[in-house]
Design a protein around this motif. Structure first.
Motif, PDB file in Angstrom:
ATOM      1  N   VAL A   1       0.832  -1.206   0.000  1.00 64.28           N
ATOM      2  CA  VAL A   1       0.000   0.000   0.000  1.00 64.28           C
ATOM      3  C   VAL A   1       0.866   1.255   0.000  1.00 64.28           C
ATOM      4  CG1 VAL A   1      -1.757   1.293   1.276  1.00 64.28           C
ATOM      5  CG2 VAL A   1      -1.960  -1.191   1.062  1.00 64.28           C
ATOM      6  N   VAL A   2       1.891   1.274   0.834  1.00 71.04           N
ATOM      7  CA  VAL A   2       2.773   2.450   0.890  1.00 71.04           C
ATOM      8  C   VAL A   2       3.459   2.675  -0.454  1.00 71.04           C
ATOM      9  CG1 VAL A   2       4.902   3.344   1.912  1.00 71.04           C
ATOM     10  CG2 VAL A   2       3.109   2.422   3.381  1.00 71.04           C
ATOM     11  N   ASP A   3       3.998   1.600  -1.045  1.00 70.24           N
ATOM     12  CA  ASP A   3       4.674   1.734  -2.335  1.00 70.24           C
ATOM     13  C   ASP A   3       3.711   2.216  -3.413  1.00 70.24           C
ATOM     14  OD1 ASP A   3       6.992   0.895  -1.112  1.00 70.24           O
ATOM     15  OD2 ASP A   3       6.960  -1.131  -1.984  1.00 70.24           O
ATOM     16  N   ALA A   4       2.502   1.666  -3.418  1.00 71.09           N
ATOM     17  CA  ALA A   4       1.515   2.068  -4.422  1.00 71.09           C
ATOM     18  C   ALA A   4       1.101   3.524  -4.214  1.00 71.09           C
ATOM     19  CB  ALA A   4       0.302   1.152  -4.375  1.00 71.09           C
ATOM     20  N   ALA A   5       0.952   3.933  -2.953  1.00 76.17           N
ATOM     21  CA  ALA A   5       0.567   5.322  -2.663  1.00 76.17           C
ATOM     22  C   ALA A   5       1.668   6.287  -3.113  1.00 76.17           C
ATOM     23  CB  ALA A   5       0.271   5.492  -1.175  1.00 76.17           C
ATOM     24  N   LYS A   6       2.921   5.899  -2.888  1.00 78.27           N
ATOM     25  CA  LYS A   6       4.035   6.751  -3.322  1.00 78.27           C
ATOM     26  C   LYS A   6       4.061   6.880  -4.844  1.00 78.27           C
ATOM     27  CE  LYS A   6       7.171   5.820   0.523  1.00 78.27           C
ATOM     28  NZ  LYS A   6       8.401   5.102   0.916  1.00 78.27           N
TER      29      LYS A   6
ATOM     30  N   ALA B   1      -2.729   2.570  -6.536  1.00 79.59           N
ATOM     31  CA  ALA B   1      -2.857   2.983  -5.136  1.00 79.59           C
ATOM     32  C   ALA B   1      -4.271   2.723  -4.629  1.00 79.59           C
ATOM     33  CB  ALA B   1      -2.496   4.462  -4.988  1.00 79.59           C
ATOM     34  N   GLU B   2      -5.253   3.082  -5.421  1.00 78.75           N
ATOM     35  CA  GLU B   2      -6.653   2.856  -5.024  1.00 78.75           C
ATOM     36  C   GLU B   2      -6.957   1.363  -4.924  1.00 78.75           C
ATOM     37  OE1 GLU B   2      -9.646   5.095  -7.102  1.00 78.75           O
ATOM     38  OE2 GLU B   2      -8.271   6.778  -7.334  1.00 78.75           O
ATOM     39  N   ILE B   3      -6.409   0.578  -5.831  1.00 78.56           N
ATOM     40  CA  ILE B   3      -6.622  -0.872  -5.816  1.00 78.56           C
ATOM     41  C   ILE B   3      -6.043  -1.468  -4.541  1.00 78.56           C
ATOM     42  CG2 ILE B   3      -5.950  -3.040  -6.930  1.00 78.56           C
ATOM     43  CD1 ILE B   3      -6.103  -1.476  -9.624  1.00 78.56           C
ATOM     44  N   LYS B   4      -4.816  -1.088  -4.205  1.00 81.20           N
ATOM     45  CA  LYS B   4      -4.164  -1.625  -3.004  1.00 81.20           C
ATOM     46  C   LYS B   4      -4.903  -1.202  -1.734  1.00 81.20           C
ATOM     47  CE  LYS B   4      -0.852  -3.729  -5.138  1.00 81.20           C
ATOM     48  NZ  LYS B   4      -0.924  -5.159  -5.321  1.00 81.20           N
TER      49      LYS B   4
END
Length: 99
Positions: A71-76, A82-85
């Motif tokens: 989640v953190v990596d996708a948000a970055k 990011a939304e999927i995670k």
């Protein structure tokens, strides 16, 4: 396989989870024996509770790893991933709360 998608567990974490899951597997076999031997119901229920807590502990650890890595990596990185995670994590939390 993209390391941000799957397989992010460090080797020591993977080993810890496998060790814990093997212990839980042993608990399940113990529960089967208890039932086969017609042991006292409350004793069996106590062991079921212990096994349930052990599984919940594994689940929470995996969820924490997922939030801390995927989640953190996708948000970055941003974007739709990011939304999927976040949705995956939210759904997983929902399943844990209902169980």
């Amino acid at each position: 396989m993209d390391e941000h998608e799957h397989g992010y567990l460090a080797a020591h974490k993977k080993d810890e989870y496998l060790k814990r899951l093997r212990r839980i597997e042993g608990q399940a076999r113990g529960l089967q024996r208890m039932v086969e031997e017609e042991q006292y119901c409350i004793d069996i229920l106590t062991q079921v509770s212990a096994m349930t807590k052990a599984l919940q502990s594994v689940a929470l650890g995996l969820l924490d790893d997922h939030l801390g890595h995927c989640v953190v990596d996708a948000a970055k990185a941003g974007g739709p991933d990011a939304e999927i995670k976040l949705k995956e994590a939210s759904d997983a939390i929902g399943r844990l709360v209902r169980s």
